[in-house]
Design a protein around this motif. Structure first.
Motif: not given
Length: 118
Positions: A4, A7, A38
């Protein structure tokens, strides 16, 4: 967690590049990315995008000013209306239902894309 973070950093890089290169477009990239990649709530994505774009815009503006490629006359006139519009838009954001906000934003993006192509 690490995936994450990658990203988010890549999204920041892409947004900064888009904003610096085209003078805009960071928000149109950020908002859908934050919503779909997200899993951020729409209103929060819109508000967060503006908060992210501000420092990117400051850096780009500094470089544009130093390069002498800014039309000061137009800039200052548009800023007058833009500040008022930004205030009103920020106040309205929480009053617009999620489904309507998404539709309005999508229509705005389609119109802008159509105008850029034709």
């Amino acid at each position: 967690m690490k995936k994450n973070m990658l990203k988010v950093v890549f999204l920041g890089l892409l947004t900064g590049l888009t904003n610096g290169l085209f003078g805009s477009g960071g928000g149109t990239l950020l908002i859908p990315s934050m919503i779909f990649l997200l899993n951020m709530e729409d209103h929060k994505a819109h508000a967060t995008a503006i908060s992210i774009i501000l420092p990117l815009t400051i850096v780009s503006t500094y470089i544009y000013f130093k390069s002498g490629i800014v039309s000061y006359n137009i800039t200052f006139r548009v800023v007058l209306g833009g500040v008022l519009g930004g205030y009103l838009g920020a106040k309205l954001l929480n009053r617009v239902p999620n489904f309507l906000l998404r539709k309005i934003f999508a229509i705005f993006m389609m119109i802008a894309a159509f105008r850029m192509v034709f």
